[in-house]
Design a protein around this motif. Structure first.
Motif, PDB file in Angstrom:
ATOM      1  N   GLY A 268       0.796  -1.139  -0.151  1.00 52.90           N
ATOM      2  CA  GLY A 268       0.000  -0.034  -0.021  1.00 52.90           C
ATOM      3  C   GLY A 268       0.983   1.241   0.078  1.00 52.90           C
ATOM      4  O   GLY A 268       0.412   2.446  -0.466  1.00 52.90           O
ATOM      5  N   ASP A 269       1.963   1.101   0.519  1.00 49.65           N
ATOM      6  CA  ASP A 269       2.952   2.405   0.609  1.00 49.65           C
ATOM      7  C   ASP A 269       3.813   2.637  -0.700  1.00 49.65           C
ATOM      8  O   ASP A 269       4.234   3.603  -1.320  1.00 49.65           O
ATOM      9  CB  ASP A 269       4.177   2.365   1.295  1.00 49.65           C
ATOM     10  CG  ASP A 269       3.418   2.065   2.903  1.00 49.65           C
ATOM     11  OD1 ASP A 269       2.661   2.916   3.319  1.00 49.65           O
ATOM     12  OD2 ASP A 269       3.893   1.292   3.760  1.00 49.65           O
ATOM     13  N   LEU A 270       3.655   1.536  -1.599  1.00 54.01           N
ATOM     14  CA  LEU A 270       4.534   1.636  -3.090  1.00 54.01           C
ATOM     15  C   LEU A 270       3.852   0.649  -3.677  1.00 54.01           C
ATOM     16  O   LEU A 270       4.030  -0.728  -3.822  1.00 54.01           O
ATOM     17  CB  LEU A 270       5.986   1.008  -2.758  1.00 54.01           C
ATOM     18  CG  LEU A 270       7.034   1.442  -3.690  1.00 54.01           C
ATOM     19  CD1 LEU A 270       7.005   2.930  -3.583  1.00 54.01           C
ATOM     20  CD2 LEU A 270       8.451   1.065  -3.031  1.00 54.01           C
ATOM     21  N   VAL A 271       2.753   0.888  -4.507  1.00 54.49           N
ATOM     22  CA  VAL A 271       1.875   0.031  -5.224  1.00 54.49           C
ATOM     23  C   VAL A 271       2.417  -0.155  -6.581  1.00 54.49           C
ATOM     24  O   VAL A 271       2.793   0.800  -7.255  1.00 54.49           O
ATOM     25  CB  VAL A 271       0.478   1.108  -5.450  1.00 54.49           C
ATOM     26  CG1 VAL A 271      -0.603  -0.221  -5.798  1.00 54.49           C
ATOM     27  CG2 VAL A 271      -0.056   1.359  -3.965  1.00 54.49           C
ATOM     28  N   PRO A 272       2.474  -1.248  -7.058  1.00 50.89           N
ATOM     29  CA  PRO A 272       2.966  -1.736  -8.269  1.00 50.89           C
ATOM     30  C   PRO A 272       1.778  -1.684  -9.286  1.00 50.89           C
ATOM     31  O   PRO A 272       1.316  -2.908  -9.329  1.00 50.89           O
ATOM     32  CB  PRO A 272       3.544  -3.394  -8.047  1.00 50.89           C
ATOM     33  CG  PRO A 272       2.670  -3.645  -7.164  1.00 50.89           C
ATOM     34  CD  PRO A 272       2.371  -2.523  -6.200  1.00 50.89           C
TER      35      PRO A 272
END
Ligand SMILES: Cc1cc2nc3c(=O)[nH]c(=O)nc-3n(C[C@H](O)[C@H](O)[C@H](O)COP(=O)(O)OP(=O)(O)OC[C@H]3O[C@@H](n4cnc5c(N)ncnc54)[C@H](O)[C@@H]3O)c2cc1C
Length: 441
Positions: A268-272
């Motif tokens: 959720g902090d670094l969404v691919p």
């Protein structure tokens, strides 16, 4: 988003892009792909994309010895987003001004726009100074609006940007008939024109890696870092399938995969976000003197646009469907429905007219996917990770890395050398902090 999705290492069987397929003879592509890793290195850069490559180069320029720098890459070099993108270098901070201002305040939003302009100058200077053969082409770029909502959105952003003190003298605005005349698109309701560039991103990153390696930087490929733990004498110990490496300075240039080694960063902090790009071989209607010279963002709705460039090298048209085609770490294949949409849209936007031709070999040549690393507040994570002294992160460019990385890496390297944030000239909102992760909405 699939709530059970966990951070993942890059898939080893990721597909090849047009950029990869046209650079298979690069000598360092699979550098040190079977050798055990060095036991120690003063600096370890994880990830051989443009961020990792430029970080190594900038450390060299700052006086660090090449033999003190190790770049370690999970797959072949430049196998991540740098090798999968749409090829635009497009400073467009003004276009998202209101979104940035709502999240970070107007002052930060202005800083972001200024930084993108500075990045454009830095990229241009760097490529010209070193005569890098990466098809870098400065050009006019157009945002073409095909609906009232996109025209209104663009106009609101530009007006707010100017009202806040932003400089927009280089932006030309066309409305109604003028937009149709300026762009040649029948359905255009408004168009915005400014200066930008496009390039072959893999050729650029290869040059940087080769030059860094020529100055002593060590490069290991097909060797994912699988975990990092605290070792002796203030060193970090990086585990890989081919041994462990001890280092005092570890720089995470791992894009959407950063959460594998930094568990505090969740999906959720670094969404691919997976995007899909297409290489089209043009017909007579768009080749030779009829090639498409400007770069384009064709905006059909607030959530959807199509990005277009025509490469300077062989005239291939790079047509990107600029929306999410999934939240996943899988970039091994592409979606056939999206490829069909790309071809249909291309035909609608660029009707062949009297110069129509349909030779064997024209049309869709290739399609591929890549991961855009999105952060909840739409700006990257940059800087030291305070809870892990000596470890740094530079990731999360929200699909806009080529328009950020030159400026951001120059700031990052100042921080690695003990400089203050003020010395980086970067917007403060880019700074990594545990609080920033917690404040995710
Ligand atoms: C479809 C698409 C279109 C885009 N279009 C544009 C555009 O037109 N203009 C623009 O400005 N930006 C664009 N972007 C975004 C831009 O490509 C990225 O922001 C930029 O390339 C990020 O570079 P990077 O070096 O940080 O990441 P990457 O290039 O992804 O490099 C990260 C590297 O780290 C490696 N790695 C990850 N984890 C590990 C590990 N544990 N151990 C070892 N290695 C590891 C990966 O294999 C990868 O090679 C696009 C992106 C995509 C996907």
């Amino acid at each position: 988003m699939a709530s059970d999705l966990k951070p993942s290492l890059p898939y080893p069987n990721s597909s090849l892009s047009y950029w990869h397929r046209t650079t298979r003879s690069f000598p360092l592509l699979n550098s040190n792909d079977t050798a055990p890793v060095p036991e120690e290195s003063a600096y370890v850069i994880i990830g051989a994309g443009l961020t990792g490559a430029l970080t190594a180069f900038s450390l060299l320029e700052a006086g660090i010895k090449g033999s003190d720098i190790l770049i370690i890459e999970a797959r072949e070099v430049v196998s991540g987003s740098t090798g999968r993108n749409a090829g635009h270098c497009r400073p467009d901070g003004f276009r998202n001004f209101n979104g940035y201002a709502a999240r970070h305040g107007k002052e930060q939003a202005l800083k972001i726009a200024n930084m993108e302009d500075r990045n454009f100058s830095l990229a241009k200077e760097f490529i010209n100074k070193h005569h890098i053969a990466c098809e870098f082409t400065t050009t006019k770029t157009f945002d073409v609006c095909f609906s009232d909502e996109t025209a209104e959105d663009e106009s609101k952003n530009l007006n707010e940007y100017i009202a806040a003190g932003g400089r927009a003298d280089a932006v030309q605005v066309y409305e109604g008939e003028k937009a149709r005349e300026a762009t040649g698109f029948e359905g255009a309701t408004a168009a915005y024109e400014w200066n930008a560039a496009f390039l072959h991103p893999v050729k650029l990153a290869h040059w940087v890696l080769e030059t860094a390696a020529g100055r002593g930087v060590r490069l290991w490929t097909h060797c994912p870092v699988t975990s990092i733990s605290a070792g002796e004498k203030g060193k970090w110990v990086l585990q890989t399938p081919r041994g462990s490496i001890a280092s005092k300075k570890v720089i995470h240039c791992t894009n959407s995969h950063a959460g594998v080694l930094l568990p505090q960063i969740s999906v959720g902090d670094l969404v691919p976000i997976r995007g899909q790009v297409h290489a089209l071989v043009p017909s007579r209607a768009h080749s030779g003197h009829r090639r498409i010279e400007a770069s384009l963002a064709l905006r059909t709705s607030l959530r959807n646009f199509y990005a277009v460039i025509q490469t300077a090298g062989d005239g291939t048209i790079i047509f990107t469907v600029a929306r999410s085609t999934g939240v996943t770490f899988d970039e091994t294949s592409y979606d056939e429905e999206v490829a069909k949409e790309a071809q249909e849209r291309f035909q609608t936007f660029f009707p062949p007219g009297v110069e129509a031709s349909s030779l064997h070999g024209e049309g869709l040549d290739h399609a591929w996917t890549g991961l855009l690393a999105f952060t909840p507040d739409k700006v990257p994570y940059v800087g030291e990770i305070p809870e892990l002294p000596g470890q740094y992160i530079c990731a999360g460019f929200n699909g806009h890395g080529i328009s950020n990385i030159f400026a951001v890496v120059s700031g990052l390297v100042k921080l690695i050398q003990g400089g203050t944030w003020e010395e980086t000239s970067l917007p403060e909102c880019f700074g990594y902090s545990a609080e920033r992760l917690k404040s995710r909405v």
